[in-house]
Design an enzyme around this catalytic site. Structure first.
Site, PDB file in Angstrom:
ATOM      1  N   TYR A  53       0.888  -1.349  -0.027  1.00 28.24           N
ATOM      2  CA  TYR A  53       0.083   0.004   0.124  1.00 28.24           C
ATOM      3  C   TYR A  53       1.022   1.327   0.148  1.00 28.24           C
ATOM      4  O   TYR A  53       1.237   1.883   0.996  1.00 28.24           O
ATOM      5  CB  TYR A  53      -0.938   0.037   1.175  1.00 28.24           C
ATOM      6  N   HIS A 128      -0.603 -12.175   0.483  1.00 30.51           N
ATOM      7  CA  HIS A 128      -1.335 -11.219  -0.224  1.00 30.51           C
ATOM      8  C   HIS A 128      -2.214 -11.807  -1.385  1.00 30.51           C
ATOM      9  O   HIS A 128      -3.349 -11.555  -1.459  1.00 30.51           O
ATOM     10  CB  HIS A 128      -0.676 -10.019  -0.412  1.00 30.51           C
ATOM     11  N   SER A 208     -12.723  -4.430   0.501  1.00 34.59           N
ATOM     12  CA  SER A 208     -13.625  -3.462  -0.357  1.00 34.59           C
ATOM     13  C   SER A 208     -15.123  -3.978  -0.275  1.00 34.59           C
ATOM     14  O   SER A 208     -15.949  -4.230  -1.076  1.00 34.59           O
ATOM     15  CB  SER A 208     -13.543  -3.691  -1.542  1.00 34.59           C
ATOM     16  N   PRO A 209     -15.600  -4.085   1.091  1.00 38.10           N
ATOM     17  CA  PRO A 209     -16.990  -4.507   1.566  1.00 38.10           C
ATOM     18  C   PRO A 209     -18.005  -3.456   0.988  1.00 38.10           C
ATOM     19  O   PRO A 209     -19.236  -3.797   0.750  1.00 38.10           O
ATOM     20  CB  PRO A 209     -17.018  -4.915   2.813  1.00 38.10           C
ATOM     21  N   LEU A 210     -17.833  -2.116   0.740  1.00 39.85           N
ATOM     22  CA  LEU A 210     -18.681  -1.199   0.366  1.00 39.85           C
ATOM     23  C   LEU A 210     -18.618  -1.201  -1.086  1.00 39.85           C
ATOM     24  O   LEU A 210     -19.231  -0.081  -1.744  1.00 39.85           O
ATOM     25  CB  LEU A 210     -18.389  -0.174   1.063  1.00 39.85           C
ATOM     26  N   GLY A 211     -17.705  -1.887  -1.858  1.00 43.33           N
ATOM     27  CA  GLY A 211     -17.575  -1.711  -3.370  1.00 43.33           C
ATOM     28  C   GLY A 211     -16.296  -0.931  -3.926  1.00 43.33           C
ATOM     29  O   GLY A 211     -16.101  -0.705  -4.897  1.00 43.33           O
ATOM     30  N   GLY A 212     -15.389  -0.624  -3.030  1.00 35.26           N
ATOM     31  CA  GLY A 212     -14.200  -0.002  -3.327  1.00 35.26           C
ATOM     32  C   GLY A 212     -14.342   1.665  -3.294  1.00 35.26           C
ATOM     33  O   GLY A 212     -15.320   2.249  -3.075  1.00 35.26           O
ATOM     34  N   ALA A 216     -17.892   3.353  -3.150  1.00 31.13           N
ATOM     35  CA  ALA A 216     -18.546   3.263  -1.908  1.00 31.13           C
ATOM     36  C   ALA A 216     -19.604   4.197  -1.573  1.00 31.13           C
ATOM     37  O   ALA A 216     -20.598   3.929  -0.956  1.00 31.13           O
ATOM     38  CB  ALA A 216     -17.360   3.202  -0.793  1.00 31.13           C
ATOM     39  N   GLY A 217     -19.349   5.286  -1.980  1.00 29.31           N
ATOM     40  CA  GLY A 217     -20.367   6.412  -1.800  1.00 29.31           C
ATOM     41  C   GLY A 217     -21.433   6.266  -2.718  1.00 29.31           C
ATOM     42  O   GLY A 217     -22.538   6.868  -2.109  1.00 29.31           O
TER      43      GLY A 217
END
Length: 286
Positions: A53, A128, A208-212, A216-217
């Site tokens: 990262y 990874h 990425s549980p919210l879509g990345g 996410a927003g």
């Protein structure tokens, strides 16, 4: 904050993913540190990072170093914080992501992560991503060696399929404690891995549980049912999404990425959202 189990320790049921703080488009360090401190204040005790990262080839481990500084400077008790990192992904600095699952690389990478984190043993070290150039058993064998040497406390794998999960468990002698795979409303192909982890009692960490970062927003606008259920509960669609995942199985510990205090605070509140069987059925069908 509710807790769930990784190995023989309890961690927060919602973790913090550190990737957005260190890759392309990252914010200034002050905001990232504020987000980490907000997570700790909300009771988050699992922070996920990786040596890959970063952006430039001259800053490998940027996120690990950032998290280490932020946790050290928090001021409160952080003795129960489990920092999970990963090795096996490489960023040469041209924007690409490459792989090196060779045992030599993984062992060197672990030593470097140890130094950046400033600890005697890494809480959770994860392979990874499978490297097609290296037999999977050899890569996981290196993780086993690190575990045996006491350099890591727990061992996990990431981006693994069911066969690889079973093989990793065998190579690690039953000491595989976690699997970190992508899972979100828009990416559900890892349901078999989630179900296998539930069967084996291994923590499943959706990344990425919210879509990345880029999506996410927009979760509520892309999936109307998540927005509908959110309105019924008076919370955000993102919080409903994480609550939906928590209801999948007791082994699920989502690790939403965040670089803003307000978003990780919102995510942490997912543990308080109680979804009915009817609501869960609607969300499953989205």
């Amino acid at each position: 904050m509710q807790t769930r189990r990784i190995g023989d320790v309890q961690v927060s049921a919602i973790g913090l993913g550190g990737m957005p703080m260190s890759i392309e488009g990252r914010p200034d360090e002050q905001r990232s540190v504020a987000a980490i401190h907000a997570a700790l204040e909300a009771g988050v005790t699992l922070i996920d990072t990786a040596d890959a990262y970063h952006v430039g080839a001259d800053e490998v481990g940027h996120n690990e170093s950032l998290i280490a500084r932020a946790v050290a400077g928090y001021g409160g008790d952080t003795s129960d914080v489990l920092i999970a990192t990963k090795g096996g992904h490489v960023r040469p600095g041209d924007g690409s992501w490459t792989l090196d699952g060779s045992p030599d690389h993984l062992k060197r990478a672990c030593d470097a992560s140890l130094a950046r984190l400033g600890i005697e043993a890494i809480g959770l070290y994860q392979f990874h991503r499978p490297d097609p150039k290296v037999p999977y058993a050899e890569s996981v064998g290196a993780i086993r060696d690190l575990l045996d040497a006491g350099k890591i406390r727990f061992a996990g794998v990431s981006n693994a399929d069911p066969d690889q999960i079973r093989l990793a468990g065998e190579i690690l002698g039953g000491r595989l404690v976690s699997v970190q795979n992508q899972f979100s409303p828009s990416f559900r192909s890892s349901e078999p891995e989630l179900e296998l982890c539930a069967e084996l009692g291994i923590a499943f960490l959706p990344w990425s549980p919210l879509g990345g970062i880029s999506q996410a927003g927009e979760l509520g606008s892309r999936y109307a049912v998540f927005a509908d259920v959110a309105r019924e509960h008076g919370v955000s669609p993102q919080r409903v999404c994480l609550a939906w995942m928590l209801a999948k199985a007791p082994v699920v510990i989502p690790i939403p990425g965040s670089s803003r205090p307000e978003t990780i605070r919102d995510s942490a509140g997912a543990v308080d959202v109680k979804l009915s069987a009817e609501e869960l059925s609607r969300l499953d069908a989205a």
